[in-house]
Enzyme design. Sequence first.
Site, short mmCIF file in Angstrom:
data_model
loop_
_atom_site.label_atom_id
_atom_site.label_comp_id
_atom_site.label_asym_id
_atom_site.label_seq_id
_atom_site.Cartn_x
_atom_site.Cartn_y
_atom_site.Cartn_z
N SER A 124 10.53 8.44 -2.00
CA SER A 124 10.72 9.79 -1.82
C SER A 124 11.36 10.05 -0.49
O SER A 124 11.24 9.38 0.52
CB SER A 124 9.35 10.64 -1.80
OG SER A 124 9.55 11.87 -1.40
N TYR A 148 0.69 11.80 0.97
CA TYR A 148 1.48 11.26 0.14
C TYR A 148 2.77 10.60 0.49
O TYR A 148 3.25 9.38 -0.04
CB TYR A 148 2.05 12.59 -0.82
CG TYR A 148 3.44 12.32 -1.59
CD1 TYR A 148 3.22 11.82 -3.03
CD2 TYR A 148 4.54 12.83 -1.29
CE1 TYR A 148 4.17 11.31 -3.68
CE2 TYR A 148 5.67 12.43 -2.05
CZ TYR A 148 5.40 11.92 -3.29
OH TYR A 148 6.53 11.53 -4.14
N LYS A 152 4.22 6.56 -0.08
CA LYS A 152 5.52 5.92 -0.35
C LYS A 152 6.10 4.82 0.70
O LYS A 152 6.67 3.88 0.45
CB LYS A 152 6.34 7.28 -0.70
CG LYS A 152 5.99 7.90 -1.94
CD LYS A 152 5.98 7.26 -3.11
CE LYS A 152 5.91 8.23 -4.27
NZ LYS A 152 5.94 7.43 -5.57
N ASN A 198 6.09 23.05 -6.90
CA ASN A 198 7.50 23.04 -6.44
C ASN A 198 7.91 24.32 -7.00
O ASN A 198 7.61 24.85 -7.78
CB ASN A 198 8.03 21.91 -7.42
CG ASN A 198 7.59 20.52 -6.87
OD1 ASN A 198 7.44 20.41 -5.88
ND2 ASN A 198 7.51 19.49 -7.97
N ASP A 294 6.61 21.90 6.84
CA ASP A 294 8.00 22.36 6.13
C ASP A 294 8.97 22.28 7.29
O ASP A 294 8.87 22.68 8.07
CB ASP A 294 7.94 23.73 5.56
CG ASP A 294 7.19 23.57 4.11
OD1 ASP A 294 6.91 22.69 3.58
OD2 ASP A 294 7.24 24.65 3.34
#
Length: 342
Positions: A124, A148, A152, A198, A294
């Site tokens: 990702s 998360y 990855k 999403n 974000d």
Amino acid sequence: MAILVTGGAGYIGSHTCVELLNAGYDIVVVDSFSNSKPEALKRVREITEKEFNFYQVNLLNRDELETVFSNHPIDVVIHFAGLKAVGESVAIPLRYYHNNITGTLVLCEVMQKYGVKKMVFSSSAAVYGTPERVPISEDFPLQATNPYGRTKLMIEEILRDLYVSDNDWSIALLRYFNPIGAHPSGRIGEDPNGIPNNLMPYITQVAVGKLKELRVFGNDYPTIDGTGVRDYIHVVDLAIGHVKALEKVMNKTGVEAYNLGTGRGYSVLELVSAFEKVTGIKIPYKIVARRPGDVAICYADPTKAKEELGWVATRGIEEMCRDAWRWQSNNPNGYESVLLTK
């Protein structure tokens, strides 16, 4: 020769199964259905008019996974299986670390036992954390900002260590940006559990009347309209990227990371506007506070994938919106609508 697809009933997994089958590959699918539906695989068969073997297996169950390897001559593994919601990973980090990392360790150990040393891994863009600049290339610092993303990143490191220990391994790490859209048939698509995390499924659920309005997190970013900019990529382009990566790992050893994105960013409101244009449906929205973590702008430099995999994203933002809406309007409750009508 068979390709094992873990998590093959999921959003990206199901679309990749279609592309693999259409390209003539034999596939074996494993999925636990923890965040996917059996109906997706039924529709993959319907779209391709091809059969494949399926096992309902959790990667944490070594014995069940070994049965799959002993029953089929697996050559390559495409590894999608894993939990994938950023917010949920912050709330229940131990479950994410256990499921994603331990599941991958079990998979690698079983692969090693059966002499299977080729993998395409579903990573990702989350591994980049908050990038200092854009576009993002594969040599940027890796600094995930949530559990998360860290799973990855840790798996990427584990796979690199695996290659160092045994140079016969061949591994492609595919760093996705923001997959949206659906297969043009409208038969498979993104079917999140509960309220979507999403953007695109949130938009389509507002359009279909399931949700009242879109919440836009922040409009004071240094972008064209103040909303966050992301690299949206059509899920079919992404699926084709896996086929290209598969061809690469079958012919070369080593570990390589590839960005799968378009190289173009769109803001939240630009995506909303594109959706409204192709569907004729107005999407009401409300500006709310920024989400912690974000970033303002995030988009890929996909040059390496073009040069080494021969892969380029070809589908534009309007096609992404059109296909996403075809899926949602034909399946207002996702795959559940089938269960409700039976």
